[in-house]
Design a protein around this motif. Sequence first.
Motif, short mmCIF file in Angstrom:
data_model
loop_
_atom_site.label_atom_id
_atom_site.label_comp_id
_atom_site.label_asym_id
_atom_site.label_seq_id
_atom_site.Cartn_x
_atom_site.Cartn_y
_atom_site.Cartn_z
N LYS A 133 -3.64 0.41 16.13
CA LYS A 133 -2.61 1.16 16.03
C LYS A 133 -2.87 2.57 17.09
O LYS A 133 -3.99 3.04 16.95
N TYR A 182 -1.83 6.32 18.15
CA TYR A 182 -1.14 7.74 17.87
C TYR A 182 -1.19 8.78 18.90
O TYR A 182 -2.34 8.62 19.46
N LYS A 183 -0.29 9.65 18.80
CA LYS A 183 -0.55 10.74 19.62
C LYS A 183 -0.70 11.96 18.97
O LYS A 183 -0.15 12.19 17.89
N ARG A 184 -1.82 12.69 19.33
CA ARG A 184 -1.99 13.92 18.46
C ARG A 184 -1.74 15.25 19.30
O ARG A 184 -2.01 15.11 20.67
N ARG A 203 7.69 8.54 13.54
CA ARG A 203 7.55 7.42 13.66
C ARG A 203 8.56 6.46 14.49
O ARG A 203 9.55 6.25 13.87
N ASP A 243 -8.99 13.19 13.15
CA ASP A 243 -7.73 12.35 13.61
C ASP A 243 -7.25 11.65 12.08
O ASP A 243 -8.04 11.00 11.50
N PRO A 277 -4.37 9.11 10.88
CA PRO A 277 -3.26 8.05 11.26
C PRO A 277 -1.78 8.18 10.47
O PRO A 277 -1.96 7.04 9.68
N SER A 278 -1.19 9.14 10.54
CA SER A 278 0.18 9.19 9.80
C SER A 278 1.01 10.15 10.54
O SER A 278 0.44 10.94 11.21
N PRO A 279 2.29 9.59 10.81
CA PRO A 279 3.24 10.69 11.50
C PRO A 279 3.47 12.08 10.42
O PRO A 279 4.09 11.77 9.33
N ILE A 304 1.00 14.63 14.24
CA ILE A 304 0.43 13.37 14.53
C ILE A 304 2.02 12.56 15.02
O ILE A 304 2.52 12.55 14.08
N VAL A 305 2.08 11.43 16.14
CA VAL A 305 3.10 10.80 16.48
C VAL A 305 2.79 9.12 16.41
O VAL A 305 1.69 9.04 16.98
N GLU A 306 3.38 8.57 15.48
CA GLU A 306 2.97 7.12 15.48
C GLU A 306 3.69 6.46 16.55
O GLU A 306 4.69 6.16 16.80
#
Length: 401
Positions: free
Chosen positions: A2, A4-6, A130, A164, A166-168, A188-190
């Motif tokens: 999965k 994600y963008k931080r 998300r 990091d 992992p959640s929007p 954080i973008v999923e």
Amino acid sequence: MKLYKRVIYRLAKRDTPLGVTERIRQAFITSDIVPHDIKFFVSDSQRGVSGIDRLLKQNPKLSSYRYSVGTSEGFEQRLTNLPARWDGANSDGVTNSLGMEDAIEIVGGIPRRYPLNRLTFIFDNLPILRRNPKASIEDPIPFVAKGDVRYQRLFSPSVTGWSDYPSPCIRLQSDWWISGRNNFLDAIVELGDLADGLPPLELNELERQFLSSIGDIYHERVFAVPSNKEEAAAVYENIIAGERIVQSCYDDDANLIGVDYPYPLEPLKIGDHASEPLSVKKAITTHFKKRGFIYNTKYSNGGVYTITKITKNHHLVRLTFELGKFSADVSCVGGIEGPLWKHDFKLPAAHTNMEPYRVTRQIDMDHQIGNIAAAYNIIEKPIIETIDDLYGIGPSWLTFL
């Protein structure tokens, strides 16, 4: 995996926790978002006035979040609704979401009315961040790969800015640092799951408009977590092998095996030499630029100096130098990491029985970092190159910096 963008924000000195939270609330209002999952963590100072006692006197309904933990200096009061899988979780299992007005009350009193030591807010599970509305909205599970294999918590609230998650979400942190408050903000973008194909890695127009309304975006990077338990288990096997590689290079006293330090370092006492201006960055550049490293300003501040380079298999090597308080000696820790794993190692400037404890001259600084460079030479092949080959070629989409 999965993806994600931080998104990391640039905060100015005038950006108080209250001001930042007000901007977040306004962004929610503009985008018609009702934050339903606000996680938080607050710890009290163990010296002086209790910020938590003051806060609970003003807002007693928050007392259900209170608990205490033992420390080396006694007991520390905390308020949190973090669930059990988190470091710093509420020992009574109280995980009810914090209200926005309560969040405003807390940050509005920092640092004078409520002199809290550490504070973390996570505005979690935001639909606008998300991309797949059908994706799981369960709490992220801990994944050991990005940290110590003996430590299986999601992250420590005191170091939110370096982890990091992992959640929007949007995350705000404020804590005491040396002589003032250190504030940090990221989002954080999923992005999606690689099982469905490589998703677009750039922010779309709606995401960028929403996030830009909160503040000045400073840096963006993609990170990954396993899609399922099977993928996590496969990575874990390599993690254990990589840890054995690192451990094989050190003896029982944590001395690096086989290093021949070029500079003899003698302990210096106060008054042995007159102090002069010191440049850690200059010494690091002198010794490590020729070894392929570049100075990384994004991860350097407040006595911390970071250099990085990319390996042949597109993994990151990061060396972090720290100058101790009151001009104590320089320490260095290193790491090599990929999309789902990370291995740390130490680069001592001397053997355990000859460590110096004070630096007063630039030549002392140059010698210590010169010895650290010699230590790096010893671990480059057996640790960095071997682990680089262990994991093979990393994905080209992965961004570290």
